[in-house]
Design a protein around this motif. Structure first.
Motif, PDB file in Angstrom:
ATOM      1  N   LEU A   3       0.848  -1.193   0.000  1.00  0.00           N
ATOM      2  CA  LEU A   3       0.000   0.000   0.000  1.00  0.00           C
ATOM      3  C   LEU A   3       0.887   1.247   0.000  1.00  0.00           C
ATOM      4  N   ASP A   4       0.820   2.011  -1.077  1.00  0.00           N
ATOM      5  CA  ASP A   4       1.677   3.198  -1.168  1.00  0.00           C
ATOM      6  C   ASP A   4       0.893   4.468  -1.515  1.00  0.00           C
ATOM      7  N   ASP A   5      -0.433   4.351  -1.628  1.00  0.00           N
ATOM      8  CA  ASP A   5      -1.267   5.521  -1.967  1.00  0.00           C
ATOM      9  C   ASP A   5      -2.520   5.466  -1.097  1.00  0.00           C
ATOM     10  N   ILE A   6      -2.382   5.924   0.152  1.00  0.00           N
ATOM     11  CA  ILE A   6      -3.500   5.866   1.094  1.00  0.00           C
ATOM     12  C   ILE A   6      -4.150   7.242   1.197  1.00  0.00           C
ATOM     13  N   ARG A   7      -5.435   7.287   0.925  1.00  0.00           N
ATOM     14  CA  ARG A   7      -6.166   8.552   0.913  1.00  0.00           C
ATOM     15  C   ARG A   7      -7.115   8.596   2.108  1.00  0.00           C
ATOM     16  N   ASP A   8      -7.178   9.734   2.748  1.00  0.00           N
ATOM     17  CA  ASP A   8      -8.045   9.898   3.912  1.00  0.00           C
ATOM     18  C   ASP A   8      -9.457  10.245   3.434  1.00  0.00           C
ATOM     19  N   GLY A   9     -10.366   9.290   3.510  1.00  0.00           N
ATOM     20  CA  GLY A   9     -11.727   9.509   3.040  1.00  0.00           C
ATOM     21  C   GLY A   9     -12.503  10.506   3.864  1.00  0.00           C
ATOM     22  N   GLU A  10     -12.051  10.732   5.104  1.00  0.00           N
ATOM     23  CA  GLU A  10     -12.745  11.667   5.985  1.00  0.00           C
ATOM     24  C   GLU A  10     -12.434  13.109   5.625  1.00  0.00           C
ATOM     25  N   ARG A  11     -11.200  13.360   5.164  1.00  0.00           N
ATOM     26  CA  ARG A  11     -10.776  14.746   4.918  1.00  0.00           C
ATOM     27  C   ARG A  11     -10.547  15.075   3.446  1.00  0.00           C
ATOM     28  N   ASP A  12     -10.265  14.065   2.616  1.00  0.00           N
ATOM     29  CA  ASP A  12      -9.925  14.313   1.216  1.00  0.00           C
ATOM     30  C   ASP A  12     -10.773  13.407   0.334  1.00  0.00           C
ATOM     31  N   ALA A  13     -12.045  13.761   0.190  1.00  0.00           N
ATOM     32  CA  ALA A  13     -13.008  12.860  -0.457  1.00  0.00           C
ATOM     33  C   ALA A  13     -13.466  13.324  -1.830  1.00  0.00           C
ATOM     34  N   SER A  14     -12.856  14.349  -2.394  1.00  0.00           N
ATOM     35  CA  SER A  14     -13.325  14.895  -3.663  1.00  0.00           C
ATOM     36  C   SER A  14     -12.911  13.987  -4.824  1.00  0.00           C
ATOM     37  N   LEU A  15     -13.910  13.405  -5.494  1.00  0.00           N
ATOM     38  CA  LEU A  15     -13.668  12.530  -6.632  1.00  0.00           C
ATOM     39  C   LEU A  15     -14.571  12.961  -7.778  1.00  0.00           C
ATOM     40  N   TYR A  16     -14.106  12.759  -9.015  1.00  0.00           N
ATOM     41  CA  TYR A  16     -14.930  13.084 -10.175  1.00  0.00           C
ATOM     42  C   TYR A  16     -15.611  11.819 -10.676  1.00  0.00           C
ATOM     43  N   ASN A  17     -16.926  11.850 -10.750  1.00  0.00           N
ATOM     44  CA  ASN A  17     -17.727  10.727 -11.221  1.00  0.00           C
ATOM     45  C   ASN A  17     -18.124  10.993 -12.667  1.00  0.00           C
ATOM     46  N   GLU A  18     -17.471  10.296 -13.613  1.00  0.00           N
ATOM     47  CA  GLU A  18     -17.732  10.534 -15.028  1.00  0.00           C
ATOM     48  C   GLU A  18     -19.133  10.069 -15.421  1.00  0.00           C
ATOM     49  N   THR A  19     -19.588   8.965 -14.831  1.00  0.00           N
ATOM     50  CA  THR A  19     -20.901   8.423 -15.187  1.00  0.00           C
ATOM     51  C   THR A  19     -22.023   9.391 -14.843  1.00  0.00           C
ATOM     52  N   LEU A  20     -21.948   9.988 -13.628  1.00  0.00           N
ATOM     53  CA  LEU A  20     -22.997  10.897 -13.175  1.00  0.00           C
ATOM     54  C   LEU A  20     -22.678  12.361 -13.459  1.00  0.00           C
ATOM     55  N   ARG A  21     -21.552  12.596 -14.116  1.00  0.00           N
ATOM     56  CA  ARG A  21     -21.169  13.934 -14.548  1.00  0.00           C
ATOM     57  C   ARG A  21     -21.162  14.940 -13.393  1.00  0.00           C
ATOM     58  N   LYS A  22     -20.365  14.634 -12.378  1.00  0.00           N
ATOM     59  CA  LYS A  22     -20.262  15.561 -11.256  1.00  0.00           C
ATOM     60  C   LYS A  22     -18.997  15.300 -10.466  1.00  0.00           C
ATOM     61  N   ARG A  23     -18.526  16.334  -9.791  1.00  0.00           N
ATOM     62  CA  ARG A  23     -17.472  16.170  -8.795  1.00  0.00           C
ATOM     63  C   ARG A  23     -18.171  16.057  -7.457  1.00  0.00           C
ATOM     64  N   GLU A  24     -17.844  15.029  -6.714  1.00  0.00           N
ATOM     65  CA  GLU A  24     -18.551  14.764  -5.479  1.00  0.00           C
ATOM     66  C   GLU A  24     -17.604  14.504  -4.323  1.00  0.00           C
ATOM     67  N   ASP A  25     -18.096  14.745  -3.114  1.00  0.00           N
ATOM     68  CA  ASP A  25     -17.406  14.327  -1.909  1.00  0.00           C
ATOM     69  C   ASP A  25     -17.916  12.937  -1.582  1.00  0.00           C
ATOM     70  N   ALA A  26     -17.171  11.923  -2.032  1.00  0.00           N
ATOM     71  CA  ALA A  26     -17.587  10.541  -1.843  1.00  0.00           C
ATOM     72  C   ALA A  26     -17.595  10.221  -0.345  1.00  0.00           C
ATOM     73  N   TYR A  27     -18.720   9.719   0.135  1.00  0.00           N
ATOM     74  CA  TYR A  27     -18.878   9.520   1.569  1.00  0.00           C
ATOM     75  C   TYR A  27     -18.175   8.254   2.061  1.00  0.00           C
ATOM     76  N   VAL A  28     -17.758   8.280   3.307  1.00  0.00           N
ATOM     77  CA  VAL A  28     -17.344   7.089   4.059  1.00  0.00           C
ATOM     78  C   VAL A  28     -17.706   7.377   5.507  1.00  0.00           C
TER      79      VAL A  28
END
Length: 365
Positions: A97-122
């Motif tokens: 594991l060399d790319d660990i992202r904090d879902g609580e603080r850094d959740a901005s992802l681009y969803n191409e299918t739904l055409r939006k940038r979202e704060d993906a929840y966890v």
């Protein structure tokens, strides 16, 4: 993601225990449905060799996180320092594991299918968080770029109907079939000049048209057949509604001649086809980017562009004024204006590319 050397799907494993249900589904069932949709292979225990994605049952997460983790071995998403979802290159050793992202603080992802940038929840999967998770899941399933009514008017009502449908164990296709029945009923009501009743039936149909898709995404039950039914009905029924509206004008003393009515329908069908062709040309020309997410103005215009829902607003307003004939003609003019807008935007995109500037989505920045 497939393991190219072995020619098999990446394994998906859940660990831990949790009895809290989301949309009536156990955590294991729901996560495995998401895994299957993502092209993974759910297994009961960690495989002896090869890569695997491991999910902690103590948390609920947006499927967008699974898509992000799946893209590359070594990626992981954590919450409060605890690894929640991890793609191990070596399942047995749980290393790499060399790319660990904090879902609580850094959740901005681009969803191409739904055409939006979202704060993906966890979120921790607890009884106290159940309603919050269901709402976050529903919001995550919503298109970011769509029409005004879908995005704002019945969003809350559709959430409660989605939860109710899940509790009743209705499948998305069942919801679609109920909606189709109302769609057909609205056609006959419009034809008979019973516009208010037709709009009521049409409104419920349009809300259910939102519910079936959200139910499918929130429960991991989307299917190719359901997608064909949903989009097929959306594509086919509007011209029939417009013809029926025109045919019903006689009951209001505002009848159109047959030639005028068929001219109106022909323009509306042609306009809709042109807009769809422009959208397809944009996607084909600019690496899959949808025209409605090119620049901010395109996303804003999508709120009101001449599709069924905004057109229904025009017809509703004309009915309030007692002029349903003018409403239908208003839909014609708005369709023409929308076509011109999209054709101009397509030409501008080609000019932008020809001048050496990239055409990218403003949401992906």
């Amino acid at each position: 993601m497939n393991d190219a050397s072995a020619g098999v799907k990446t394994a998906f494993v859940t660990e831990g225990a949790n009895q809290v249900t989301i949309y009536g589904l156990s955590p294991v069932e729901r996560m495995r449905r998401f895994a299957v949709k993502a092209g993974l292979a759910p297994v009961e225990r960690m495989p002896a060799t090869g890569p695997a994605i491991v999910a902690d049952l103590g948390f609920a997460w947006d499927p967008a996180w699974l898509a992000w983790v799946k893209k590359a071995p070594g990626r992981a998403m954590a919450y409060g320092g605890r690894v929640v979802l991890a793609h191990y290159p070596d399942a047995a050793g749980r290393t790499g594991l060399d790319d660990i992202r904090d879902g609580e603080r850094d959740a901005s992802l681009y969803n191409e299918t739904l055409r939006k940038r979202e704060d993906a929840y966890v979120l921790p999967l607890t009884e106290e968080n159940r309603r919050r998770i269901e709402k976050a899941s529903y919001d995550g399933a919503y298109k970011g770029v769509t029409d005004l009514l879908t995005l704002y008017l019945w969003r809350g009502a559709a959430f409660h109907l989605t939860r109710l449908a899940a509790m009743l164990r209705l499948s998305p296709n069942m919801v679609s079939l109920i909606g189709i029945a109302l769609c057909v009923w609205a056609f006959f009501l419009f034809r008979d000049g019973r516009y208010w009743e037709g709009l009521a039936a049409g409104l419920v149909f349009m809300v259910l048209d939102t519910v079936d898709g959200k139910l499918a995404r929130c429960t991991g039950t989307s299917s190719s057949i359901g997608n064909i039914i949903d989009h097929g009905v959306d594509l086919v029924h509007p011209p029939f509604w417009y013809w029926a509206w025109g045919a019903g004008l006689g009951a209001w003393g505002q009848a159109m001649s047959p030639a005028e009515l068929w001219s109106v329908v022909a323009i509306l069908v042609a306009g809709y086809a042109v807009q769809r062709l422009v959208e397809g040309a944009f996607i084909a020309s600019f690496r899959g980017i949808h025209i409605h997410v090119w620049e901010r103005i395109d996303s804003r215009f999508r709120l009101i562009t001449a599709r069924r829902n905004p057109n229904m607003v025009i017809l509703f307003a004309s009915l309030l004024a007692g002029e349903p004939r003018l409403g239908l003609l208003g839909v014609v003019w708005w369709t023409v204006i929308s076509c011109v807008f999209h054709v101009v935007r397509l030409i501008q995109a080609y000019v932008r590319r020809a001048s050496g500037h990239p055409v990218t989505s403003w949401l992906a920045d």
